[in-house]
Design an enzyme around this catalytic site. Sequence first.
Site, PDB file in Angstrom:
ATOM      1  N   ALA A  55       5.361   3.390   9.844  1.00 15.20           N
ATOM      2  CA  ALA A  55       5.872   4.255  11.240  1.00 15.20           C
ATOM      3  C   ALA A  55       7.170   4.870  10.924  1.00 15.20           C
ATOM      4  O   ALA A  55       7.438   5.742  11.633  1.00 15.20           O
ATOM      5  CB  ALA A  55       5.848   3.256  12.074  1.00 15.20           C
TER       6      ALA A  55
ATOM      7  N   ARG B 199      -4.970  -5.600  10.123  1.00 17.29           N
ATOM      8  CA  ARG B 199      -4.605  -4.940  11.167  1.00 17.29           C
ATOM      9  C   ARG B 199      -5.440  -3.556  11.002  1.00 17.29           C
ATOM     10  O   ARG B 199      -5.581  -2.815   9.989  1.00 17.29           O
ATOM     11  CB  ARG B 199      -3.148  -4.299  10.931  1.00 17.29           C
ATOM     12  CG  ARG B 199      -2.554  -3.465  11.807  1.00 17.29           C
ATOM     13  CD  ARG B 199      -1.305  -2.757  11.317  1.00 17.29           C
ATOM     14  NE  ARG B 199      -1.076  -1.361  12.134  1.00 17.29           N
ATOM     15  CZ  ARG B 199      -0.291  -0.576  11.646  1.00 17.29           C
ATOM     16  NH1 ARG B 199      -0.231  -0.276  10.412  1.00 17.29           N
ATOM     17  NH2 ARG B 199      -0.126   0.666  12.366  1.00 17.29           N
TER      18      ARG B 199
ATOM     19  N   ARG C  21      -4.992  11.609  13.649  1.00 14.32           N
ATOM     20  CA  ARG C  21      -4.744  10.493  14.558  1.00 14.32           C
ATOM     21  C   ARG C  21      -3.800  10.688  15.625  1.00 14.32           C
ATOM     22  O   ARG C  21      -3.772  11.983  15.766  1.00 14.32           O
ATOM     23  CB  ARG C  21      -3.940   9.310  13.572  1.00 14.32           C
ATOM     24  CG  ARG C  21      -5.169   8.662  12.506  1.00 14.32           C
ATOM     25  CD  ARG C  21      -4.654   7.637  11.651  1.00 14.32           C
ATOM     26  NE  ARG C  21      -4.298   6.480  12.971  1.00 14.32           N
ATOM     27  CZ  ARG C  21      -3.352   5.560  12.441  1.00 14.32           C
ATOM     28  NH1 ARG C  21      -2.842   5.254  11.123  1.00 14.32           N
ATOM     29  NH2 ARG C  21      -3.321   4.371  13.207  1.00 14.32           N
TER      30      ARG C  21
ATOM     31  N   PRO D 233       6.886  -0.827   7.213  1.00 12.25           N
ATOM     32  CA  PRO D 233       6.476  -1.575   8.027  1.00 12.25           C
ATOM     33  C   PRO D 233       4.940  -1.941   8.295  1.00 12.25           C
ATOM     34  O   PRO D 233       4.391  -0.911   8.292  1.00 12.25           O
ATOM     35  CB  PRO D 233       7.163  -1.153   9.557  1.00 12.25           C
ATOM     36  CG  PRO D 233       8.427  -0.492   8.621  1.00 12.25           C
ATOM     37  CD  PRO D 233       7.938   0.129   7.466  1.00 12.25           C
ATOM     38  N   ASN D 234       4.758  -3.143   8.634  1.00 17.29           N
ATOM     39  CA  ASN D 234       3.124  -3.365   9.024  1.00 17.29           C
ATOM     40  C   ASN D 234       2.048  -3.402   7.760  1.00 17.29           C
ATOM     41  O   ASN D 234       1.123  -3.889   8.039  1.00 17.29           O
ATOM     42  CB  ASN D 234       2.765  -2.716  10.164  1.00 17.29           C
ATOM     43  CG  ASN D 234       3.497  -2.889  11.442  1.00 17.29           C
ATOM     44  OD1 ASN D 234       3.922  -4.195  11.611  1.00 17.29           O
ATOM     45  ND2 ASN D 234       3.901  -1.691  12.011  1.00 17.29           N
TER      46      ASN D 234
ATOM     47  N   GLU E  51       5.123  10.603  -1.204  1.00 19.04           N
ATOM     48  CA  GLU E  51       4.980  10.136  -0.031  1.00 19.04           C
ATOM     49  C   GLU E  51       3.331   9.733  -0.050  1.00 19.04           C
ATOM     50  O   GLU E  51       2.652  10.801   0.001  1.00 19.04           O
ATOM     51  CB  GLU E  51       5.168  10.698   1.386  1.00 19.04           C
ATOM     52  CG  GLU E  51       5.080   9.862   2.561  1.00 19.04           C
ATOM     53  CD  GLU E  51       5.761  10.823   3.700  1.00 19.04           C
ATOM     54  OE1 GLU E  51       4.849  11.221   4.723  1.00 19.04           O
ATOM     55  OE2 GLU E  51       6.852  11.233   3.866  1.00 19.04           O
TER      56      GLU E  51
ATOM     57  N   ASN F 271       5.120   4.610   0.913  1.00 21.88           N
ATOM     58  CA  ASN F 271       4.184   4.656   2.298  1.00 21.88           C
ATOM     59  C   ASN F 271       5.268   4.136   3.300  1.00 21.88           C
ATOM     60  O   ASN F 271       5.446   2.843   3.462  1.00 21.88           O
ATOM     61  CB  ASN F 271       3.112   3.892   2.067  1.00 21.88           C
ATOM     62  CG  ASN F 271       2.201   4.007   3.607  1.00 21.88           C
ATOM     63  OD1 ASN F 271       2.796   4.270   4.463  1.00 21.88           O
ATOM     64  ND2 ASN F 271       0.935   3.574   3.436  1.00 21.88           N
TER      65      ASN F 271
ATOM     66  N   TYR G 260      -7.351   1.353   8.126  1.00 18.64           N
ATOM     67  CA  TYR G 260      -6.880   0.817   7.003  1.00 18.64           C
ATOM     68  C   TYR G 260      -7.617   0.375   5.911  1.00 18.64           C
ATOM     69  O   TYR G 260      -7.502   0.103   4.879  1.00 18.64           O
ATOM     70  CB  TYR G 260      -5.692   0.168   7.318  1.00 18.64           C
ATOM     71  CG  TYR G 260      -4.522   0.644   8.160  1.00 18.64           C
ATOM     72  CD1 TYR G 260      -3.867   1.795   7.341  1.00 18.64           C
ATOM     73  CD2 TYR G 260      -4.295   0.456   9.373  1.00 18.64           C
ATOM     74  CE1 TYR G 260      -2.964   2.324   8.328  1.00 18.64           C
ATOM     75  CE2 TYR G 260      -3.457   1.002  10.292  1.00 18.64           C
ATOM     76  CZ  TYR G 260      -2.763   2.099   9.821  1.00 18.64           C
ATOM     77  OH  TYR G 260      -1.817   2.964  10.582  1.00 18.64           O
TER      78      TYR G 260
ATOM     79  N   HIS H 291      -0.085   7.997   2.420  1.00 13.09           N
ATOM     80  CA  HIS H 291      -0.462   7.378   3.706  1.00 13.09           C
ATOM     81  C   HIS H 291      -1.953   7.026   3.367  1.00 13.09           C
ATOM     82  O   HIS H 291      -2.642   7.849   2.863  1.00 13.09           O
ATOM     83  CB  HIS H 291      -0.397   8.361   4.830  1.00 13.09           C
ATOM     84  CG  HIS H 291       1.054   8.596   5.106  1.00 13.09           C
ATOM     85  ND1 HIS H 291       1.790   7.693   5.739  1.00 13.09           N
ATOM     86  CD2 HIS H 291       1.831   9.621   4.857  1.00 13.09           C
ATOM     87  CE1 HIS H 291       3.083   8.339   5.792  1.00 13.09           C
ATOM     88  NE2 HIS H 291       3.041   9.219   5.355  1.00 13.09           N
TER      89      HIS H 291
END
Length: 148
Positions: A76, A16, A106, A8-9, A97, A73, A21, A99
């Site tokens: 969320a 964004r 964060r 998502p996103n 995984e 990735n 990012y 990111h």
Amino acid sequence: MFLVLNGPNLNRLGLREPGVYGAQTLEDLERQCEAWGAELGVAVTCRQSNFEGQLLEWIHEAQEQGFTGIVINPGALTHYSYALRDAISGQPLPVVEVHISNVDAREEFRHKSVTAAVCRGKISGLGFTGYRLAMDYLAEVLSPETGE
């Protein structure tokens, strides 16, 4: 053949929170992953979805479709999707995984990954390079010399 999944996103990369990012887009990332795969002699298929169920289906079908490893990735979903965790653990392919941002630097809720424990490893905070490192790792562990 590697499957690169973005959750998502991540379709909003470049728009964004560019301070977190970066300014590059998902299309830029996908082109880079395909180029890195070509350098490794591995075909790469990139997919993105904002829908948990679609990501689950892609993971469930990955081995049957000829993929040998997965870079994911989860966005969320990393922090709460036990369904995604179960999908990863319920299939035999090695998964890494990734990111883009350093999730541990964060917000507190980003510090916990429910998916990392069922992945071979987790790369965080290295931008798009994390995807490259994940693919390098998969190419190494899946090489004939390692016997996997």
